[in-house]
Design a protein around this motif. Structure first.
Motif, PDB file in Angstrom:
ATOM      1  N   THR A 124      30.403 -53.286 -29.014  1.00 43.69           N
ATOM      2  CA  THR A 124      30.384 -54.074 -27.775  1.00 43.69           C
ATOM      3  C   THR A 124      31.774 -54.241 -27.167  1.00 43.69           C
ATOM      4  O   THR A 124      31.891 -54.689 -26.029  1.00 43.69           O
ATOM      5  CB  THR A 124      29.806 -55.469 -28.036  1.00 43.69           C
ATOM      6  OG1 THR A 124      30.671 -56.184 -28.935  1.00 43.69           O
ATOM      7  CG2 THR A 124      28.411 -55.378 -28.656  1.00 43.69           C
ATOM      8  N   GLY A 125      32.817 -53.920 -27.938  1.00 39.31           N
ATOM      9  CA  GLY A 125      34.183 -54.129 -27.458  1.00 39.31           C
ATOM     10  C   GLY A 125      34.606 -55.580 -27.493  1.00 39.31           C
ATOM     11  O   GLY A 125      35.656 -55.929 -26.944  1.00 39.31           O
ATOM     12  N   GLY A 146      37.708 -57.526 -19.424  1.00 36.48           N
ATOM     13  CA  GLY A 146      37.035 -56.802 -18.356  1.00 36.48           C
ATOM     14  C   GLY A 146      37.368 -55.328 -18.325  1.00 36.48           C
ATOM     15  O   GLY A 146      38.416 -54.897 -18.802  1.00 36.48           O
ATOM     16  N   LEU A 147      36.463 -54.540 -17.737  1.00 39.11           N
ATOM     17  CA  LEU A 147      36.688 -53.107 -17.602  1.00 39.11           C
ATOM     18  C   LEU A 147      37.613 -52.797 -16.423  1.00 39.11           C
ATOM     19  O   LEU A 147      38.596 -52.084 -16.565  1.00 39.11           O
ATOM     20  CB  LEU A 147      35.360 -52.377 -17.407  1.00 39.11           C
ATOM     21  CG  LEU A 147      34.368 -52.431 -18.568  1.00 39.11           C
ATOM     22  CD1 LEU A 147      33.061 -51.758 -18.167  1.00 39.11           C
ATOM     23  CD2 LEU A 147      34.946 -51.764 -19.813  1.00 39.11           C
ATOM     24  N   PHE A 250      28.879 -59.012 -16.228  1.00 39.57           N
ATOM     25  CA  PHE A 250      30.216 -58.690 -16.735  1.00 39.57           C
ATOM     26  C   PHE A 250      30.130 -58.231 -18.191  1.00 39.57           C
ATOM     27  O   PHE A 250      30.640 -57.174 -18.561  1.00 39.57           O
ATOM     28  CB  PHE A 250      31.096 -59.932 -16.597  1.00 39.57           C
ATOM     29  CG  PHE A 250      32.472 -59.836 -17.180  1.00 39.57           C
ATOM     30  CD1 PHE A 250      33.514 -59.245 -16.471  1.00 39.57           C
ATOM     31  CD2 PHE A 250      32.746 -60.369 -18.435  1.00 39.57           C
ATOM     32  CE1 PHE A 250      34.794 -59.179 -17.006  1.00 39.57           C
ATOM     33  CE2 PHE A 250      34.019 -60.318 -18.987  1.00 39.57           C
ATOM     34  CZ  PHE A 250      35.054 -59.719 -18.265  1.00 39.57           C
ATOM     35  N   LYS A 251      29.450 -59.007 -19.026  1.00 37.88           N
ATOM     36  CA  LYS A 251      29.370 -58.699 -20.459  1.00 37.88           C
ATOM     37  C   LYS A 251      28.506 -57.471 -20.735  1.00 37.88           C
ATOM     38  O   LYS A 251      28.848 -56.636 -21.573  1.00 37.88           O
ATOM     39  CB  LYS A 251      28.842 -59.916 -21.214  1.00 37.88           C
ATOM     40  CG  LYS A 251      29.821 -61.081 -21.209  1.00 37.88           C
ATOM     41  CD  LYS A 251      29.196 -62.380 -21.666  1.00 37.88           C
ATOM     42  CE  LYS A 251      28.841 -62.358 -23.122  1.00 37.88           C
ATOM     43  NZ  LYS A 251      28.341 -63.680 -23.569  1.00 37.88           N
ATOM     44  N   SER A 252      27.403 -57.342 -20.029  1.00 37.75           N
ATOM     45  CA  SER A 252      26.514 -56.196 -20.279  1.00 37.75           C
ATOM     46  C   SER A 252      27.159 -54.886 -19.839  1.00 37.75           C
ATOM     47  O   SER A 252      26.969 -53.844 -20.482  1.00 37.75           O
ATOM     48  CB  SER A 252      25.174 -56.391 -19.568  1.00 37.75           C
ATOM     49  OG  SER A 252      25.333 -56.398 -18.155  1.00 37.75           O
ATOM     50  N   LYS A 256      27.809 -51.758 -22.355  1.00 35.33           N
ATOM     51  CA  LYS A 256      27.270 -50.442 -22.014  1.00 35.33           C
ATOM     52  C   LYS A 256      28.367 -49.385 -22.052  1.00 35.33           C
ATOM     53  O   LYS A 256      28.169 -48.273 -22.560  1.00 35.33           O
ATOM     54  CB  LYS A 256      26.623 -50.493 -20.627  1.00 35.33           C
ATOM     55  CG  LYS A 256      25.997 -49.187 -20.193  1.00 35.33           C
ATOM     56  CD  LYS A 256      25.365 -49.322 -18.802  1.00 35.33           C
ATOM     57  CE  LYS A 256      24.764 -47.998 -18.342  1.00 35.33           C
ATOM     58  NZ  LYS A 256      24.179 -48.129 -16.967  1.00 35.33           N
ATOM     59  N   TRP A 257      29.554 -49.740 -21.528  1.00 30.34           N
ATOM     60  CA  TRP A 257      30.654 -48.764 -21.512  1.00 30.34           C
ATOM     61  C   TRP A 257      31.074 -48.398 -22.929  1.00 30.34           C
ATOM     62  O   TRP A 257      31.260 -47.224 -23.242  1.00 30.34           O
ATOM     63  CB  TRP A 257      31.858 -49.308 -20.731  1.00 30.34           C
ATOM     64  CG  TRP A 257      32.898 -48.244 -20.539  1.00 30.34           C
ATOM     65  CD1 TRP A 257      32.981 -47.361 -19.507  1.00 30.34           C
ATOM     66  CD2 TRP A 257      33.967 -47.913 -21.440  1.00 30.34           C
ATOM     67  NE1 TRP A 257      34.044 -46.503 -19.693  1.00 30.34           N
ATOM     68  CE2 TRP A 257      34.655 -46.816 -20.876  1.00 30.34           C
ATOM     69  CE3 TRP A 257      34.402 -48.422 -22.652  1.00 30.34           C
ATOM     70  CZ2 TRP A 257      35.771 -46.229 -21.480  1.00 30.34           C
ATOM     71  CZ3 TRP A 257      35.509 -47.839 -23.271  1.00 30.34           C
ATOM     72  CH2 TRP A 257      36.180 -46.761 -22.693  1.00 30.34           C
ATOM     73  N   TRP A 258      31.232 -49.396 -23.792  1.00 26.87           N
ATOM     74  CA  TRP A 258      31.679 -49.117 -25.159  1.00 26.87           C
ATOM     75  C   TRP A 258      30.649 -48.316 -25.940  1.00 26.87           C
ATOM     76  O   TRP A 258      31.003 -47.434 -26.738  1.00 26.87           O
ATOM     77  CB  TRP A 258      32.037 -50.420 -25.880  1.00 26.87           C
ATOM     78  CG  TRP A 258      33.402 -50.905 -25.497  1.00 26.87           C
ATOM     79  CD1 TRP A 258      33.709 -51.957 -24.680  1.00 26.87           C
ATOM     80  CD2 TRP A 258      34.654 -50.342 -25.910  1.00 26.87           C
ATOM     81  NE1 TRP A 258      35.076 -52.077 -24.544  1.00 26.87           N
ATOM     82  CE2 TRP A 258      35.676 -51.098 -25.291  1.00 26.87           C
ATOM     83  CE3 TRP A 258      35.011 -49.269 -26.714  1.00 26.87           C
ATOM     84  CZ2 TRP A 258      37.034 -50.824 -25.472  1.00 26.87           C
ATOM     85  CZ3 TRP A 258      36.360 -48.983 -26.904  1.00 26.87           C
ATOM     86  CH2 TRP A 258      37.350 -49.757 -26.285  1.00 26.87           C
ATOM     87  N   LYS A 259      29.395 -48.577 -25.734  1.00 28.80           N
ATOM     88  CA  LYS A 259      28.371 -47.784 -26.421  1.00 28.80           C
ATOM     89  C   LYS A 259      28.449 -46.326 -25.999  1.00 28.80           C
ATOM     90  O   LYS A 259      28.310 -45.409 -26.822  1.00 28.80           O
ATOM     91  CB  LYS A 259      26.980 -48.369 -26.135  1.00 28.80           C
ATOM     92  CG  LYS A 259      26.689 -49.646 -26.915  1.00 28.80           C
ATOM     93  CD  LYS A 259      25.271 -50.140 -26.684  1.00 28.80           C
ATOM     94  CE  LYS A 259      24.997 -51.379 -27.552  1.00 28.80           C
ATOM     95  NZ  LYS A 259      23.632 -51.924 -27.326  1.00 28.80           N
TER      96      LYS A 259
END
Length: 749
Positions: A124-125, A146-147, A250-252, A256-259
């Motif tokens: 999840t980062g 944040g990304l 924000f969290k989802s 998603k990016w880390w997965k």
């Protein structure tokens, strides 16, 4: 199982106290950096990669010409060359471009609780901090970065946070002394209602507001720039307000990016708990430092600058090895998009303007690019235009190789045409202008080998000479890349590139006692222990020798022995992975691992972070006084050592040399069982392999684009090739042609 061990590593954990900034959990998005550490309180040290004092940036000034430098060059006296550089006199209070230390936020907890354990969830980062008394956990907070947003969100559902304490960098004496000399004023402190923080103004650059808002169930930290303090503060408050109404999305989005990131990352299984753990964390930090959403490329320290001292080496972009070491990890790790922010910076208006100016001033050409040694985020030299910063054109050449490798690993022809070829062309134009006829060959009359310096009686010194082997190897690599690019793009190559291949020697030789070896430059042997292995660049990174002749093999053996004899007493954390890779390229399996094991003990701290200076005295004589200083106020992190170390591990498992991809080329005899999954190779291939009891059992290759891969397996002269259409025994090394999306398997014959 392929990569089973690394796949099992789902978290990176540390018990508190975590004693120092650079032992902390590193988090970031390429621009915003956070280091999480502490003891009784939780500390979050923050910084932004685009927060600079840009004053004092230099470029080449008119009347600094290469012809003048050549005429002034005296092999026995460096000063005669240095006096030819026209330099701008800086006003009082101006030093050189430098990133600015920011500070930290400290969080105390209710009922005298403290942080007990940190658990970084790779999937999840997010960083989970267990809070409690003694060894009894009472709850947890969860930290997410944040990304694209320069925000840190702290989920505090149990309302454990009692107070937020601000510690701007001005509370540390070394920073006060440094910034005061540069005419900075102390920050403006912000405290009102649920808001706390500070705003640091700069003499000429934008202000940075570092603001935390605490609510009963969360805290949010925002770092935003503005043309003045009020603009910066308003920007921070607005970003916090925007987030607080969109926390789930924000969290989802982050999760998603880390997965997605881990899904494509290689997996490795080594018989070493440390190196399995180290590589996984290095990949996490690589993503945090080079994030593809970042507006800026990654510098020496990534987005992480400590709060207690000025940014070391300005926190700049050292292009004479360090930035290349950081970004080379992108290739094997299958993270090519992480190079794009760097390329965007280099291809941007400011960098192009400065590089073209430098080439125009030095050589009078309009189509050249000259990148100097250590620059800011706009391309200006960070301190002291000199032979060392200007005449190392492999600075640009090695950077151009990153563009070329991006094409080789992606086969993106449009990128080659619009970005890689023009950059390589501009860099090569400078090399072309340096060349002159000399003793029946093309020769560089004066250049340097990265940071090498020779000393003579009477206090005289020299750091430049004719035909440095480093520069010759780089020029050959570029010529090969440009000739191949011309063929791919159906562009007529310049004749000079072919002439370079014919008339520029592959290296400069020196002969002593009837033994030939690679010289630093003409007449200059490797006389000292030197941290830059530049004279061996024909082996790595440039791989510029093609098929080695028997004479070349002997020259290289002599050169390696001489290099080893000079020892490691001046090496730092990034030197040892580079040396390990050279050993791997030579097939020196046990020594490549031994170098990394020494490196682990000397240069990797408790938080799995590489530090510039040794952890203790006795191995290295470099900067003895600094080694003895307290680490709490002097520790220096560089990202190149960590990323170089991970790259060196991949090099043991797979590397490509002279267009042949070697599987398990440098795995130590100590490592009997090893496997990996989806390491990327040139030609857009994903390679997986299993080695059991010291023998390669299976290799799986997937072609993403179609094409030919030349395979060699040092311990397997024959293997069975299995395709959907059938199987056959083949001798190795062997070329294998594949279709796009095809997967093949090689097994023990």
């Amino acid at each position: 199982m392929l990569g089973e061990q690394m796949k099992k590593i789902k978290t990176f954990e540390q018990d508190f106290p975590v004693p120092r900034t650079h032992c902390g959990f590193a988090m970031g998005n390429g621009n915003l950096g956070a280091m999480v550490w502490g003891a009784e309180k939780l500390h979050i040290t923050v910084n932004r990669a685009d927060f600079w004092d840009h004053r004092g940036g230099e470029c080449l000034l008119p009347d600094t010409t290469y012809d003048k430098l050549k005429r002034a060059y005296d092999p026995g006296d460096r000063s005669k060359l240095e006096t030819q550089f026209v330099r701008e006199e800086m006003p009082d209070g101006v030093w050189k471009p430098s990133r600015i230390p920011v500070g930290r936020f400290e969080f105390s907890f209710k009922n005298k609780m403290r942080p007990l354990k940190g658990v970084l969830d790779y999937g999840t980062g997010s960083l989970i901090i267990k809070i409690g008394n003694s060894d009894k956990t009472s709850g947890e907070i969860i930290i997410t970065v944040g990304l694209r947003e320069n925000l840190i969100y702290i989920d505090d559902k149990a309302d454990l946070i009692d107070a937020v304490i601000t510690k701007p960098s001005w509370e540390f004496p070394a920073v006060v002394e440094h910034l005061s000399k540069l005419k900075f004023n102390p920050p403006e402190i912000v405290r009102r209602d649920d808001i706390s923080g500070w705003i640091q103004a700069c003499p000429e650059d934008p202000s940075l507001a570092s603001i935390c808002r605490k609510t009963p169930n969360a805290a949010v930290i925002s770092l935003e720039l503005g043309n003045n303090n009020m603009e910066a503060l308003n920007a921070s408050l607005k970003s916090i307000e925007t987030l607080q109404s969109a926390v789930p999305a924000f969290k989802s989005g982050i999760e998603k990016w880390w997965k997605s990131y881990w899904k494509k990352a290689p997996e490795i299984n080594l018989p070493s708990e440390f190196f399995n753990k180290f590589v996984k964390y290095a990949l996490f930090r690589f993503a945090c430092a080079t994030h593809p959403f970042s507006p800026i490329g990654c510098g020496l320290q990534g987005p992480w600058i400590e709060e207690y001292q000025r940014g070391q080496w300005s926190g700049d972009y050292h292009f004479n090895v360090n930035i290349q070491q950081i970004y080379t990890l992108a290739f094997a790790s299958n993270n090519l998009e992480h190079l794009i922010p760097l390329f965007n910076m280099l291809d941007g208006e400011s960098y192009q303007k400065v590089m073209k100016n430098n080439a125009k001033v030095l050589f009078g050409i309009d189509d050249g690019l000259l990148l100097t040694h250590a620059v800011d985020d706009r391309g200006y030299q960070c301190g002291w235009i000199s032979a060392g910063s200007t005449l190392d054109h492999a600075v640009g050449g090695w950077t151009a190789q990153l563009y070329w490798l991006y094409y080789k690993y992606t086969l993106d022809k449009e990128f080659l045409k619009k970005r890689a070829y023009p950059f390589m062309y501009g860099i090569m134009r400078v090399y072309e202008e340096m060349l002159e006829e000399h003793d029946g060959r093309l020769s560089i009359p004066v250049s340097i080998s990265a940071e090498y310096g020779a000393t003579f009686d009477g206090g005289r010194a020299q750091n430049a000479g004719r035909d440095p082997s480093y520069q010759l190897a780089c020029m050959h690599m570029l010529a090969d890349a440009l000739l191949e690019s011309s063929e791919i793009l159906d562009i007529a190559p310049r004749q000079i590139w072919k002439t370079i291949k014919e008339k520029v020697p592959p290296y400069t030789l020196i002969e002593k006692g009837g033994e030939k070896k690679i010289a630093i430059w003409e007449g200059q042997d490797l006389d000292i222990c030197h941290r830059h292995h530049s004279h061996l660049a024909c082996i790595y990174p440039f791989d510029s020798l093609g098929d080695w002749t028997e004479e070349q093999k002997e020259i290289i053996d002599n050169s390696i022995d001489h290099w080893i004899l000079k020892g490691m007493g001046q090496w730092s954390e990034w030197c040892m992975p580079w040396a390990s890779i050279i050993h791997s390229r030579l097939g020196l399996k046990d020594s490549s691992l031994l170098l990394l094991e020494i490196w682990k003990e000397v240069f990797v701290n408790e938080g799995f972070i590489t530090v510039y200076l040794p952890k203790f005295r006795g191995f290295s004589a470099r900067r003895r006084e600094d080694i003895m200083k307290p680490r709490e106020s002097n520790e220096v992190m560089q990202l190149d050592g960590s990323m170089g170390g991970a790259t060196a591990i991949y090099e043991m498992l797979l590397h490509t040399k002279n267009n042949t991809t070697y599987i398990f080329p440098a795995v130590s005899a100590k490592w009997k069982d090893v496997s990996f999954k989806n390491i990327r190779a040139p030609g857009a291939f994903l390679v997986s392999a299993v080695r059991k009891n010291g023998v390669t059992e299976e290799i799986v290759i997937k072609s993403l684009k179609g094409g030919r891969i030349n395979i060699s397996v040092p311990d397997c002269p024959r293997m069975r090739l299995i395709r959907k259409s059938g199987s056959s025994d083949i001798s190795l090394p062997s070329p294998i042609d594949m279709k796009a999306s095809e997967t093949i398997t090689l097994t023990v014959s």
